[in-house]
Design a protein around this motif. Structure first.
Motif, short mmCIF file in Angstrom:
data_model
loop_
_atom_site.label_atom_id
_atom_site.label_comp_id
_atom_site.label_asym_id
_atom_site.label_seq_id
_atom_site.Cartn_x
_atom_site.Cartn_y
_atom_site.Cartn_z
N VAL A 119 -29.12 4.37 36.47
CA VAL A 119 -28.61 4.63 37.83
C VAL A 119 -29.72 4.62 38.87
O VAL A 119 -29.45 4.64 40.08
N LYS A 120 -30.99 4.57 38.43
CA LYS A 120 -32.11 4.69 39.37
C LYS A 120 -33.25 3.74 39.03
O LYS A 120 -34.42 4.14 38.93
N THR A 121 -32.94 2.46 38.86
CA THR A 121 -33.99 1.48 38.59
C THR A 121 -34.67 1.11 39.91
O THR A 121 -34.03 0.78 40.89
N ASP A 122 -36.00 1.15 39.91
CA ASP A 122 -36.81 1.07 41.12
C ASP A 122 -37.85 -0.04 41.00
O ASP A 122 -38.11 -0.56 39.92
N TRP A 123 -38.47 -0.39 42.13
CA TRP A 123 -39.45 -1.46 42.21
C TRP A 123 -40.84 -0.90 42.50
O TRP A 123 -40.98 0.15 43.12
N GLU A 158 -37.37 3.15 35.80
CA GLU A 158 -36.07 3.84 35.87
C GLU A 158 -36.37 5.32 36.14
O GLU A 158 -36.87 6.02 35.28
N ARG A 159 -36.10 5.76 37.37
CA ARG A 159 -36.55 7.09 37.80
C ARG A 159 -35.85 8.24 37.08
O ARG A 159 -36.47 9.29 36.84
N GLU A 160 -34.56 8.08 36.77
CA GLU A 160 -33.90 9.17 36.04
C GLU A 160 -34.53 9.32 34.67
O GLU A 160 -34.84 10.43 34.24
N PHE A 161 -34.75 8.21 33.97
CA PHE A 161 -35.38 8.27 32.65
C PHE A 161 -36.79 8.84 32.76
O PHE A 161 -37.22 9.62 31.91
N GLN A 162 -37.50 8.46 33.81
CA GLN A 162 -38.90 8.84 33.98
C GLN A 162 -39.08 10.31 34.32
O GLN A 162 -39.98 10.98 33.78
N ASP A 170 -43.20 7.65 30.08
CA ASP A 170 -43.16 6.37 29.38
C ASP A 170 -41.75 5.81 29.21
O ASP A 170 -41.54 4.59 29.32
N LYS A 171 -40.77 6.66 28.95
CA LYS A 171 -39.44 6.13 28.64
C LYS A 171 -38.73 5.56 29.87
O LYS A 171 -37.76 4.81 29.72
N GLY A 172 -39.23 5.85 31.06
CA GLY A 172 -38.68 5.22 32.25
C GLY A 172 -39.45 4.00 32.68
O GLY A 172 -39.11 3.36 33.67
N LYS A 173 -40.49 3.65 31.92
CA LYS A 173 -41.39 2.57 32.31
C LYS A 173 -41.40 1.39 31.35
O LYS A 173 -41.91 0.32 31.70
N GLY A 174 -40.87 1.57 30.14
CA GLY A 174 -41.03 0.54 29.13
C GLY A 174 -39.76 -0.15 28.71
O GLY A 174 -39.73 -0.81 27.66
N CYS A 175 -38.69 -0.03 29.50
CA CYS A 175 -37.43 -0.69 29.14
C CYS A 175 -37.61 -2.20 29.14
O CYS A 175 -38.48 -2.75 29.83
#
Length: 289
Positions: A119-123, A158-162, A170-175
């Protein structure tokens, strides 16, 4: 030199960008742009070739990550004070270090796939450092001697994951697809002063990020020296060095990527990228051809 890898996902061949703007194939001259080739000696051998004598590659060919078999994909967070401020976090006293999974690496123009339940994928537009020689407790004065060159990186996050799911970043950065690298690996001699490069990123044609490597809190030399105190840096390792302000999380209200969006980004002398954002697929999608 501007070194690259061209061809279908998993079948890339080494190449370079010639002065006339054509892509030239290196596969008859070298095996790949890998750890062994990134040494000063390996790069000198490529530089000694006459680019105009090499076969021309179709201009529409897919470009992959310019470094074959990246060993470690290391990242630095909050390396611009104004980005730290928009994130609501203090300016770090030492570099914030985390890892991006090497399985997230894709080519510069491949699709970015939203993770399942994202829900929060970012650039984030970032400068990448490509290591060319082993660095262990290297001084800041000698750190850039260990660098083969630089590349443009999109540190998709992915900010929610991060941030909201506990544990490390790491889990919001390595998808999957969260690490577009390229289009080229640009050698140090062609980049010059790496701390004076303009940076930008657009979403659907609207400028979101404008910055310069001049405002990095920790310079490229400092980052290489610092990271080498905690892990041995080896040829083929890549370090992505942080982003300027303008990320979606910092917008008021926040903005995040959705399927159908198009992201374009670039850094002076390092080229540009273009990615279409696509919905999650249970089977990893084929790279853009």
């Amino acid at each position: 030199m501007k070194l690259l890898r061209h061809g279908p996902l998993g079948g890339e061949k080494p190449g370079l960008l010639a002065a006339d703007g054509t892509i030239r194939d290196l596969s008859q001259a070298i095996g790949d742009i890998d750890a062994a080739r990134l040494s000063a000696e390996g790069l000198a051998e490529i530089a000694a070739l006459d680019p105009m004598s090499l076969p021309v590659v179709d201009a529409g060919v897919r470009l992959g990550c310019p470094v074959a078999s990246v060993g470690k994909f290391i990242a630095i967070g909050l390396n611009f004070s104004d980005h730290a401020a928009e994130s609501g976090l203090p300016v770090p006293k030492e570099p914030v270090v985390f890892m991006k999974a090497t399985s997230c690496i894709v080519g510069p123009n491949d699709d970015v796939m939203l993770p399942k339940n994202s829900v929060k994928t970012d650039w984030e537009v970032e400068l990448g450092i490509v290591i060319g020689a082993t660095a262990r407790h290297v001084s800041e004065e000698k750190a850039l001697d260990c660098v083969a060159g630089y590349a443009l990186i999109h540190d998709v996050s992915e900010r929610e994951f991060q941030i909201e799911r506990g544990g490390t970043w790491d889990k919001g950065k390595g998808c999957d697809t969260f690490g577009p690298i390229g289009p080229w690996l640009v050698t140090k001699d062609e980049v010059g002063d790496v701390q004076s490069l303009g940076m930008w990123l657009d979403v659907n044609g609207t400028r979101k990020q404008t910055g310069t490597t001049a405002t990095m809190i920790f310079s490229a030399a400092h980052i290489v020296s610092y990271v080498s105190r905690f892990m041995t840096l080896e040829p083929g390792d890549v370090i992505t060095t942080g982003t300027p302000p303008g990320v979606g999380m910092g917008m008021k209200p926040p903005e995040f990527l959705k399927a159908g969006d198009v992201v374009t980004l670039g850094i002076d002398k390092l080229g540009s990228q273009r990615q279409s954002v696509v919905a999650f697929e249970s089977v990893y999608p084929s790279a853009a051809q």
